[in-house]
Write a protein that holds these residues in place. Structure first.
Motif, PDB file in Angstrom:
ATOM      1  N   CYS A  60       0.838  -1.202   0.000  1.00  0.00           N
ATOM      2  CA  CYS A  60       0.000   0.000   0.000  1.00  0.00           C
ATOM      3  C   CYS A  60       0.862   1.237   0.000  1.00  0.00           C
ATOM      4  O   CYS A  60       1.810   1.352   0.774  1.00  0.00           O
ATOM      5  CB  CYS A  60      -0.937   0.006   1.204  1.00  0.00           C
ATOM      6  SG  CYS A  60      -2.137   1.361   1.089  1.00  0.00           S
ATOM      7  N   ARG A 110      -0.256   4.163   0.814  1.00  0.00           N
ATOM      8  CA  ARG A 110      -0.758   5.104   1.835  1.00  0.00           C
ATOM      9  C   ARG A 110      -0.124   4.801   3.181  1.00  0.00           C
ATOM     10  O   ARG A 110       0.540   3.785   3.365  1.00  0.00           O
ATOM     11  CB  ARG A 110      -2.279   4.985   1.953  1.00  0.00           C
ATOM     12  CG  ARG A 110      -3.009   5.132   0.659  1.00  0.00           C
ATOM     13  CD  ARG A 110      -2.989   6.554   0.159  1.00  0.00           C
ATOM     14  NE  ARG A 110      -3.863   6.687  -1.011  1.00  0.00           N
ATOM     15  CZ  ARG A 110      -3.976   7.799  -1.715  1.00  0.00           C
ATOM     16  NH1 ARG A 110      -3.266   8.867  -1.409  1.00  0.00           N
ATOM     17  NH2 ARG A 110      -4.798   7.845  -2.741  1.00  0.00           N
ATOM     18  N   ASN A 111      -0.417   5.681   4.142  1.00  0.00           N
ATOM     19  CA  ASN A 111       0.271   5.569   5.418  1.00  0.00           C
ATOM     20  C   ASN A 111      -0.674   5.750   6.601  1.00  0.00           C
ATOM     21  O   ASN A 111      -0.282   6.332   7.626  1.00  0.00           O
ATOM     22  CB  ASN A 111       1.397   6.614   5.452  1.00  0.00           C
ATOM     23  CG  ASN A 111       2.661   6.072   6.108  1.00  0.00           C
ATOM     24  OD1 ASN A 111       2.751   4.878   6.418  1.00  0.00           O
ATOM     25  ND2 ASN A 111       3.613   6.939   6.353  1.00  0.00           N
ATOM     26  N   CYS A 112      -1.895   5.260   6.483  1.00  0.00           N
ATOM     27  CA  CYS A 112      -2.910   5.455   7.533  1.00  0.00           C
ATOM     28  C   CYS A 112      -2.356   5.023   8.891  1.00  0.00           C
ATOM     29  O   CYS A 112      -1.812   3.920   9.018  1.00  0.00           O
ATOM     30  CB  CYS A 112      -4.165   4.663   7.200  1.00  0.00           C
ATOM     31  SG  CYS A 112      -4.798   5.037   5.549  1.00  0.00           S
ATOM     32  N   TYR A 133      -3.585   3.954  11.527  1.00  0.00           N
ATOM     33  CA  TYR A 133      -4.173   2.815  12.250  1.00  0.00           C
ATOM     34  C   TYR A 133      -3.866   1.465  11.608  1.00  0.00           C
ATOM     35  O   TYR A 133      -4.130   0.426  12.188  1.00  0.00           O
ATOM     36  CB  TYR A 133      -5.702   2.985  12.353  1.00  0.00           C
ATOM     37  CG  TYR A 133      -6.357   3.491  11.087  1.00  0.00           C
ATOM     38  CD1 TYR A 133      -6.633   2.653  10.032  1.00  0.00           C
ATOM     39  CD2 TYR A 133      -6.680   4.854  10.950  1.00  0.00           C
ATOM     40  CE1 TYR A 133      -7.212   3.123   8.869  1.00  0.00           C
ATOM     41  CE2 TYR A 133      -7.258   5.339   9.793  1.00  0.00           C
ATOM     42  CZ  TYR A 133      -7.517   4.468   8.751  1.00  0.00           C
ATOM     43  OH  TYR A 133      -8.083   4.953   7.594  1.00  0.00           O
ATOM     44  N   CYS A 134      -3.326   1.458  10.403  1.00  0.00           N
ATOM     45  CA  CYS A 134      -3.353   0.235   9.599  1.00  0.00           C
ATOM     46  C   CYS A 134      -1.985  -0.436   9.463  1.00  0.00           C
ATOM     47  O   CYS A 134      -0.989   0.217   9.139  1.00  0.00           O
ATOM     48  CB  CYS A 134      -3.898   0.564   8.219  1.00  0.00           C
ATOM     49  SG  CYS A 134      -3.911  -0.851   7.105  1.00  0.00           S
ATOM     50  N   LEU A 157      -0.927  -2.278   7.151  1.00  0.00           N
ATOM     51  CA  LEU A 157      -0.394  -2.332   5.779  1.00  0.00           C
ATOM     52  C   LEU A 157       0.274  -1.011   5.372  1.00  0.00           C
ATOM     53  O   LEU A 157       0.798  -0.907   4.267  1.00  0.00           O
ATOM     54  CB  LEU A 157      -1.503  -2.671   4.767  1.00  0.00           C
ATOM     55  CG  LEU A 157      -2.348  -3.919   4.997  1.00  0.00           C
ATOM     56  CD1 LEU A 157      -3.159  -4.250   3.746  1.00  0.00           C
ATOM     57  CD2 LEU A 157      -1.510  -5.116   5.399  1.00  0.00           C
ATOM     58  N   ARG A 158       0.245  -0.013   6.256  1.00  0.00           N
ATOM     59  CA  ARG A 158       0.794   1.316   5.916  1.00  0.00           C
ATOM     60  C   ARG A 158       2.230   1.189   5.408  1.00  0.00           C
ATOM     61  O   ARG A 158       2.990   0.327   5.830  1.00  0.00           O
ATOM     62  CB  ARG A 158       0.711   2.244   7.131  1.00  0.00           C
ATOM     63  CG  ARG A 158       1.562   1.798   8.317  1.00  0.00           C
ATOM     64  CD  ARG A 158       1.107   2.468   9.607  1.00  0.00           C
ATOM     65  NE  ARG A 158       1.115   3.925   9.485  1.00  0.00           N
ATOM     66  CZ  ARG A 158       2.164   4.699   9.733  1.00  0.00           C
ATOM     67  NH1 ARG A 158       3.309   4.180  10.142  1.00  0.00           N
ATOM     68  NH2 ARG A 158       2.082   6.000   9.592  1.00  0.00           N
ATOM     69  N   GLY A 197      -4.370  -3.384  -0.704  1.00  0.00           N
ATOM     70  CA  GLY A 197      -3.857  -2.048  -0.420  1.00  0.00           C
ATOM     71  C   GLY A 197      -3.860  -1.236  -1.708  1.00  0.00           C
ATOM     72  O   GLY A 197      -4.203  -1.745  -2.777  1.00  0.00           O
ATOM     73  N   GLU A 198      -3.488   0.028  -1.613  1.00  0.00           N
ATOM     74  CA  GLU A 198      -3.421   0.862  -2.829  1.00  0.00           C
ATOM     75  C   GLU A 198      -2.084   0.578  -3.507  1.00  0.00           C
ATOM     76  O   GLU A 198      -1.058   1.168  -3.175  1.00  0.00           O
ATOM     77  CB  GLU A 198      -3.617   2.335  -2.480  1.00  0.00           C
ATOM     78  CG  GLU A 198      -5.029   2.618  -1.986  1.00  0.00           C
ATOM     79  CD  GLU A 198      -5.451   4.077  -2.153  1.00  0.00           C
ATOM     80  OE1 GLU A 198      -4.798   4.819  -2.919  1.00  0.00           O
ATOM     81  OE2 GLU A 198      -6.435   4.468  -1.503  1.00  0.00           O
TER      82      GLU A 198
HETATM   83 FE1  SF4 Z   1      -4.795   2.958   4.562  1.00  0.00          FE
HETATM   84 FE2  SF4 Z   1      -6.176   1.003   3.283  1.00  0.00          FE
HETATM   85 FE3  SF4 Z   1      -3.562   1.329   2.816  1.00  0.00          FE
HETATM   86 FE4  SF4 Z   1      -4.345   0.390   5.168  1.00  0.00          FE
HETATM   87  S1  SF4 Z   1      -4.611  -0.636   3.197  1.00  0.00           S
HETATM   88  S2  SF4 Z   1      -2.756   1.990   4.802  1.00  0.00           S
HETATM   89  S3  SF4 Z   1      -6.291   1.523   5.489  1.00  0.00           S
HETATM   90  S4  SF4 Z   1      -5.196   2.844   2.339  1.00  0.00           S
END
Ligand code: SF4
Ligand code: 5AD
Ligand code: FES
Length: 346
Positions: A60, A62-64, A66-67, A69-70, A106-107
Motif C-alpha cells: 500500500c 498510503r500511510n494510515c 491505524y493500519c 499495511l501502511r 492495499g493501494e
Molecule cells: Fe490505509 Fe487502506 Fe492502505 Fe491500510 S490498506 S494503509 S487503510 S489505504
C-alpha cells in the motif's frame, strides 16, 4: 429512550441528537440490537450472503496511522498474488458456493487498469458478482473497471470527521474520498462504504454523522468495524475498550435507518469477541465475507492483530461459517446479494 427505538423501527429516521442519545445510553443496548434484528428480518429475510474475500496484495502506498499495511511498516513481509493465483482462489470460491467475490487490497499501483481488466474478465466468466475494494482511483479508472465487468465497489469513509480523517490518513483528502464515492455511484456501481469505531479522538457526535452520511449518499453496503490498535503502527498504545459494543450499536442504528442495506458482520468484530460475527448477524447484519485466500497470505494481510482464520483453510472456514449461520436459524443465500434486488423484495 424506548420510544426512540420504536420511532426508528417504524419511520427509519432519527435526528443527529436522537442518534447520539441512543449511542450514549448503555441501558437500551439489548433493545436496540434486537430492534435492528427485527427490521433486518422484516425487510430482507433470513438469508445471509457469503462473499468470498481474496486479499490479493498487502502493498500500500498510503500511510494510515491505524493500519498494519501502511507503507512505513517495515515489519511486514509484502506480497502480491499472481493473476493465476487470484483466478485459482476465485474458482475455488465458486466451488464453495459463493455467489460474489471481493477483490481487496492495499493501494498498489502495480495493479493497473490493464492488469485488473484481465483479472476481472476471468472472474466474471465464473458467473459471480464482482466487488472491488482497492481504494482511491480516478473517475476514468473506476469507469474502465466497471466496463471490464466489476459490479460493486467498497470504499470506507473511515470517519466523517474531516480533521480526524486527515490527521489519521496523512496526505489524503477527505474531499477526494467523498468525490470517489460520488464518482462510483455516478458510474453505476453498487457502492459500499463504512467506518471505524473507536478511533482516538473520535466523538459520538461524529459517529452519528457517519450514520447520517451513509443514508445521505444512499449507500448500498455499509461495513462497520471496531478499531483495533496494531503494534506496528503509531496508534499502538490506543485503547480498545468499549469498541466492540459501540461498533455493534453503530451498526444496529444504521440498520434501523436503512432497512434493505447490505451490512457485513465484519471480521474485526470477531477478532475482538469470539462470537462477534454471530452477534452482528443478530444485530442487523446480513452478509459475511469468508476469506478464500490460501496459505501464509492470510497472516500477512495484517491490518490489525488477532485477525481470525489466519491458520485455517477456505474449506474449513466455509464449514465453520455455515454452521454458525444455520446454528442461529438463518439460511445461506443462493443469490449474489445485490442491494437493488433486495430493495425490490420489499
Ligand atoms: Fe490505509 Fe487502506 Fe492502505 Fe491500510 S490498506 S494503509 S487503510 S489505504
Ligand atoms: N482496526 C480495524 N480495522 C482496520 N482497518 C485498517 N486498520 C484497522 C485497524 N487497526 C480497516 C479500515 C480499512 C479496511 C480495509 O480495514 O477501515 O478501510
Ligand atoms: Fe474461518 Fe471460522 S470462518 S475459522
Amino acid at each position: 429512550m424506548k420510544n426512540l427505538i420504536i420511532k426508528a423501527k417504524e419511520t427509519h429516521s432519527l435526528t443527529k441528537e436522537e442518534i447520539i442519545a441512543l449511542l450514549q445510553d448503555e441501558s437500551i443496548n439489548e433493545d436496540l440490537l434486537k430492534a435492528a434484528d427485527e427490521v433486518r428480518e422484516k425487510y430482507i429475510g433470513n438469508a445471509v450472503h457469503l462473499r468470498g474475500l481474496i486479499e490479493f496484495t498487502n502493498i500500500c502506498k498510503r500511510n494510515c496511522l491505524y493500519c498494519g499495511l501502511r507503507r512505513d511498516n517495515d515489519n511486514l513481509k509484502r506480497y502480491r498474488l499472481s493473476e493465476e493465483e487470484i483466478i485459482d482462489f476465485a474458482t475455488k470460491a465458486v466451488e464453495y458456493g459463493y455467489r460474489s467475490i471481493v477483490l481487496q487490497g492495499g493501494e498498489d499501483d502495480y495493479f493497473t487498469v490493464e492488469r485488473l481488466t484481465s483479472i476481472i474478465k476471468k472472474i466474471k466468466a465464473l458467473d459471480v458478482a464482482l466487488i472491488l475494494s482497492i481504494g482511491e482511483r480516478s473517475y476514468e479508472e473506476y469507469k474502465a473497471l466497471k466496463e471490464a465487468g466489476a459490479d460493486r465497489y467498497l470504499i470506507r469513509i473511515e470517519t466523517t470527521d474531516t480533521a480526524l480523517y486527515e490527521e489519521l490518513d496523512p496526505g489524503m483528502s477527505h474531499e477526494n474520498r467523498k468525490q470517489c464515492l460520488r464518482n462510483l455511484k455516478e458510474i453505476g456501481y453498487e457502492v459500499g462504504s463504512g467506518s471505524l469505531v473507536g478511533l482516538p479522538g473520535q466523538t459520538v457526535e461524529s459517529l452519528a454523522d457517519d450514520i447520517l452520511f451513509f443514508k445521505e449518499i444512499d449507500a448500498d453496503m455499509v461495513g462497520i468495524g471496531p478499531f483495533i490498535p496494531n503494534e506496528d503502527t503509531p496508534l499502538k498504545d490506543a485503547s480498545v475498550e468499549g469498541h466492540f459494543t459501540l461498533a455493534l450499536k453503530v451498526m444496529a442504528i444504521t440498520r434501523l435507518l436503512m432497512p434493505t442495506l447490505n451490512i457485513p458482520a465484519t471480521t474485526a468484530m470477531e477478532s475482538l469477541n469470539k462470537n462477534g460475527r454471530v452477534m452482528a448477524l443478530q444485530s442487523g447484519a446480513n452478509v459475511v465475507m469468508p476469506n478464500v485466500t490460501e496459505g501464509e497470505y492470510r497472516k500477512l494481510y495484517a491490518l490489525y492483530p488477532g485477525k481470525i482464520c489466519i491458520s485455517d483453510t477456505p474449506a474449513h472456514c466455509r464449514g465453520c461459517i455455515s454452521g454458525k449461520i444455520q446454528g442461529i436459524g438463518r439460511t445461506i443465500s443462493t443469490t449474489t446479494g445485490s442491494h437493488k434486488d433486495q430493495m425490490s423484495m420489499h
